[in-house]
Motif scaffolding. Sequence first.
Motif, PDB file in Angstrom:
ATOM      1  N   UNK A 126       0.861  -0.912   0.196  1.00 48.88           N
ATOM      2  CA  UNK A 126      -0.261   0.058   0.160  1.00 48.88           C
ATOM      3  C   UNK A 126       1.307   0.947   0.216  1.00 48.88           C
ATOM      4  N   UNK A 127       1.595   1.140   0.800  1.00 47.03           N
ATOM      5  CA  UNK A 127       2.796   2.404   0.616  1.00 47.03           C
ATOM      6  C   UNK A 127       3.474   2.160  -0.679  1.00 47.03           C
ATOM      7  N   UNK A 128       4.466   1.587  -1.379  1.00 52.51           N
ATOM      8  CA  UNK A 128       4.552   1.675  -2.046  1.00 52.51           C
ATOM      9  C   UNK A 128       4.318   1.750  -3.484  1.00 52.51           C
ATOM     10  N   UNK A 129       2.648   2.022  -3.645  1.00 55.74           N
ATOM     11  CA  UNK A 129       1.723   1.873  -4.589  1.00 55.74           C
ATOM     12  C   UNK A 129       2.136   3.317  -5.230  1.00 55.74           C
ATOM     13  N   UNK A 130       2.277   4.081  -4.019  1.00 55.86           N
ATOM     14  CA  UNK A 130       1.921   5.937  -3.864  1.00 55.86           C
ATOM     15  C   UNK A 130       3.188   6.529  -3.748  1.00 55.86           C
ATOM     16  N   UNK A 131       4.245   5.326  -4.227  1.00 55.14           N
ATOM     17  CA  UNK A 131       5.767   6.367  -3.669  1.00 55.14           C
ATOM     18  C   UNK A 131       5.968   6.204  -4.556  1.00 55.14           C
ATOM     19  N   UNK A 132       5.792   6.467  -6.177  1.00 54.99           N
ATOM     20  CA  UNK A 132       6.281   6.969  -7.340  1.00 54.99           C
ATOM     21  C   UNK A 132       5.705   8.768  -7.636  1.00 54.99           C
ATOM     22  N   UNK A 133       5.137   8.507  -7.257  1.00 50.85           N
ATOM     23  CA  UNK A 133       4.446   9.923  -6.667  1.00 50.85           C
ATOM     24  C   UNK A 133       6.015  11.231  -6.927  1.00 50.85           C
ATOM     25  N   UNK A 134       6.563  11.060  -6.004  1.00 44.37           N
ATOM     26  CA  UNK A 134       7.658  11.611  -4.971  1.00 44.37           C
ATOM     27  C   UNK A 134       8.317  12.386  -6.433  1.00 44.37           C
ATOM     28  N   UNK A 135       8.245  13.372  -6.510  1.00 42.34           N
ATOM     29  CA  UNK A 135       9.417  14.658  -7.497  1.00 42.34           C
ATOM     30  C   UNK A 135       8.278  14.419  -8.572  1.00 42.34           C
ATOM     31  N   UNK A 136       6.897  13.853  -8.827  1.00 46.32           N
ATOM     32  CA  UNK A 136       6.690  13.929 -10.432  1.00 46.32           C
ATOM     33  C   UNK A 136       5.183  15.346  -9.869  1.00 46.32           C
ATOM     34  N   UNK A 239       4.495  16.610  -0.330  1.00 45.34           N
ATOM     35  CA  UNK A 239       3.787  15.289   0.840  1.00 45.34           C
ATOM     36  C   UNK A 239       2.496  14.380   0.253  1.00 45.34           C
ATOM     37  N   UNK A 240       3.097  13.488   0.764  1.00 43.97           N
ATOM     38  CA  UNK A 240       1.160  13.330   1.455  1.00 43.97           C
ATOM     39  C   UNK A 240       1.378  12.600   3.175  1.00 43.97           C
ATOM     40  N   UNK A 241      -0.217  12.723   3.561  1.00 46.96           N
ATOM     41  CA  UNK A 241      -0.100  13.341   5.128  1.00 46.96           C
ATOM     42  C   UNK A 241      -1.670  12.201   5.251  1.00 46.96           C
ATOM     43  N   UNK A 242      -1.809  12.239   6.028  1.00 47.21           N
ATOM     44  CA  UNK A 242      -3.277  11.143   6.111  1.00 47.21           C
ATOM     45  C   UNK A 242      -3.115  10.141   6.984  1.00 47.21           C
ATOM     46  N   UNK A 243      -4.416   9.654   7.652  1.00 42.92           N
ATOM     47  CA  UNK A 243      -4.405   7.994   8.245  1.00 42.92           C
ATOM     48  C   UNK A 243      -4.572   6.787   7.470  1.00 42.92           C
ATOM     49  N   UNK A 244      -4.171   5.824   6.658  1.00 45.52           N
ATOM     50  CA  UNK A 244      -4.040   4.655   5.688  1.00 45.52           C
ATOM     51  C   UNK A 244      -4.632   3.827   7.335  1.00 45.52           C
ATOM     52  N   UNK A 245      -6.063   3.412   6.933  1.00 45.85           N
ATOM     53  CA  UNK A 245      -6.348   2.074   7.546  1.00 45.85           C
ATOM     54  C   UNK A 245      -6.764   0.613   6.688  1.00 45.85           C
ATOM     55  N   UNK A 246      -6.087   0.020   6.343  1.00 43.45           N
ATOM     56  CA  UNK A 246      -5.963  -1.526   5.765  1.00 43.45           C
ATOM     57  C   UNK A 246      -6.247  -2.174   6.765  1.00 43.45           C
ATOM     58  N   UNK A 247      -7.526  -3.214   6.330  1.00 42.60           N
ATOM     59  CA  UNK A 247      -8.678  -4.196   7.068  1.00 42.60           C
ATOM     60  C   UNK A 247      -8.502  -4.831   6.488  1.00 42.60           C
ATOM     61  N   UNK A 248      -8.522  -6.352   6.984  1.00 39.98           N
ATOM     62  CA  UNK A 248      -7.999  -7.556   6.244  1.00 39.98           C
ATOM     63  C   UNK A 248     -10.215  -8.096   7.245  1.00 39.98           C
ATOM     64  N   UNK A 264       6.856  21.997  11.585  1.00 38.82           N
ATOM     65  CA  UNK A 264       7.595  23.085  11.271  1.00 38.82           C
ATOM     66  C   UNK A 264       8.756  23.323  10.293  1.00 38.82           C
ATOM     67  N   UNK A 265       9.802  22.533  10.994  1.00 45.72           N
ATOM     68  CA  UNK A 265      10.917  21.905  10.616  1.00 45.72           C
ATOM     69  C   UNK A 265      10.728  20.915   9.939  1.00 45.72           C
ATOM     70  N   UNK A 266      10.184  20.515   9.327  1.00 43.89           N
ATOM     71  CA  UNK A 266      10.526  19.252   7.923  1.00 43.89           C
ATOM     72  C   UNK A 266      11.160  18.250   8.698  1.00 43.89           C
ATOM     73  N   UNK A 267      11.264  17.760  10.342  1.00 43.51           N
ATOM     74  CA  UNK A 267      11.693  16.702  11.021  1.00 43.51           C
ATOM     75  C   UNK A 267      10.752  15.074  10.216  1.00 43.51           C
ATOM     76  N   UNK A 268       9.824  15.859  10.067  1.00 42.44           N
ATOM     77  CA  UNK A 268       8.074  14.535   9.703  1.00 42.44           C
ATOM     78  C   UNK A 268       7.972  13.818   8.757  1.00 42.44           C
ATOM     79  N   UNK A 269       9.034  14.559   7.400  1.00 43.89           N
ATOM     80  CA  UNK A 269       8.553  14.982   6.264  1.00 43.89           C
ATOM     81  C   UNK A 269       9.126  13.238   5.295  1.00 43.89           C
ATOM     82  N   UNK A 270       7.557  12.720   4.862  1.00 44.99           N
ATOM     83  CA  UNK A 270       8.218  11.794   4.577  1.00 44.99           C
ATOM     84  C   UNK A 270       7.678  10.597   4.792  1.00 44.99           C
ATOM     85  N   UNK A 271       7.427  10.868   6.469  1.00 48.02           N
ATOM     86  CA  UNK A 271       7.523   9.411   7.509  1.00 48.02           C
ATOM     87  C   UNK A 271       6.415   8.980   6.701  1.00 48.02           C
TER      88      UNK A 271
END
Length: 463
Positions: A126-136, A239-248, A264-271
């Motif tokens: 699920x994370x890898x599926x959105x990673x190609x957006x980086x710098x696009x 940047x991407x943000x928000x909560x993703x809930x994966x349910x089985x 504020x200082x970019x410490x959490x960027x991309x985490x």
Amino acid sequence: MNSEEEFYDAETGLESDDSCEVSFKDAVVFGSKQVADASSTQENGVWARRKVLPAEMISRNNFSVWSILKKCIGMELSKIAMPVVFNEPLSFLQRISEYMEHTYLIHKACSLSDSIERMQVVAAFAVSAVASQWERTGKPFNPLLGETYELIREDEGYRLISEQVSHHPPVSAFHAESLKQEFVFHGSIYPKLKFWGKSVEAEPKGTMTLELLKHKEAYTWSNPMCCVHNIILGKLWIEQYGTVEIINHSTGDKCILNFKPCGMFGKELHKVEGYIQDKSKKIRLVIYGKWTECMYSVDPKVYESQKKTGGDSKKLKQEHSCESEEADEMPEVQETVAVIPGSALLWRITPRPAHSAQMYNFTSFAMTLNELEPSMETLLAPTDCRLRPDIKAMENGDIDAASSEKERLEEKQRAARRERAQDKEDWSTRWFQLRTNPHTGAEDWLYTGGYFDRNFSDCPNIY
């Protein structure tokens, strides 16, 4: 006037690492499969996929988006026509297919006997599926109503079909399936974009459903929000943000992933941080990493111990950066993830090709999506994106032809809509129908089958 707006999509393994330093070398791969470069020759040697586009990216230096967007602050942008120079030479349907770049993760999940282990690999997918957006930062072309895209990757063991099923609102539906009946992955996306003055915020409304057929399991989730900063002035960044809930839906297991805003200082960027809990709500694993780089899992006790002894004890207040009044300068990015001892590497991004910046920041996988393989044109549906003349012209570096063809296609679409209204006819989708998703109980566009029988005689003439 009419349409245009959308944005959206990285690679992996799974490993054990006992060092606090970032050392991918020392990690033990979970499942030990190495993924070949998407630009390389197929294993059967029949077809060598291209590694570059026919022409380099068209310069945007002489164009101002402000003249178009200055009256659109706070508005939804699906009805705002944008100059073609701000596009990238792919349709949004092709952009969706980039979810499949790391299909080996789905194959890995299918091979595992433990549901928690399957969930952590599904979370990595699920994370890898959105990673190609980086710098696009280029906008994919809005699909025309009835437009389709097919992708068959025998080397990766799947095939995909997508269709633009609605124009207002714009809705894209896709269906991917294993060639060996191991999985089905499907969904529909209604991307809503808003302009906030300095940034464009994309909300990818819609649900992803992954079915692992052998295990009789179904997982669902929605993608995080995406924000493109410095639309007017400065260096564009995402940047991407928000909560993703994966349910089985079969076991009751859940994975909660928090895509963190940069703060504020970019410490959490991309985490990205989160956890997997079982049906009794016991936390079984902690997931952490960056959507631009890699994802790990670790035992929750080890994670908590690390946080107490050496982790970040203070958390900065996170702000919704799309609405911030401060300058949207690109924060300094820490290039690596601090690996907790005992972690397992779930996924690692595939490096972009060296010439990516001159090719719309495409991944190697994206480079291949609009390519017509030998004899393919005689097999494709006449509605396939690869046959769109405006996208092909832009790919070839002809901005004037791309612009005029885009205007022609949009006017043809408007004329067809007026004709249907005059005749009191409704549009009929060809490969998908609006039905009930059996796992969520919500309305969803589901594949009705038949595309790969290749009977295209009743497909509309949209180009």
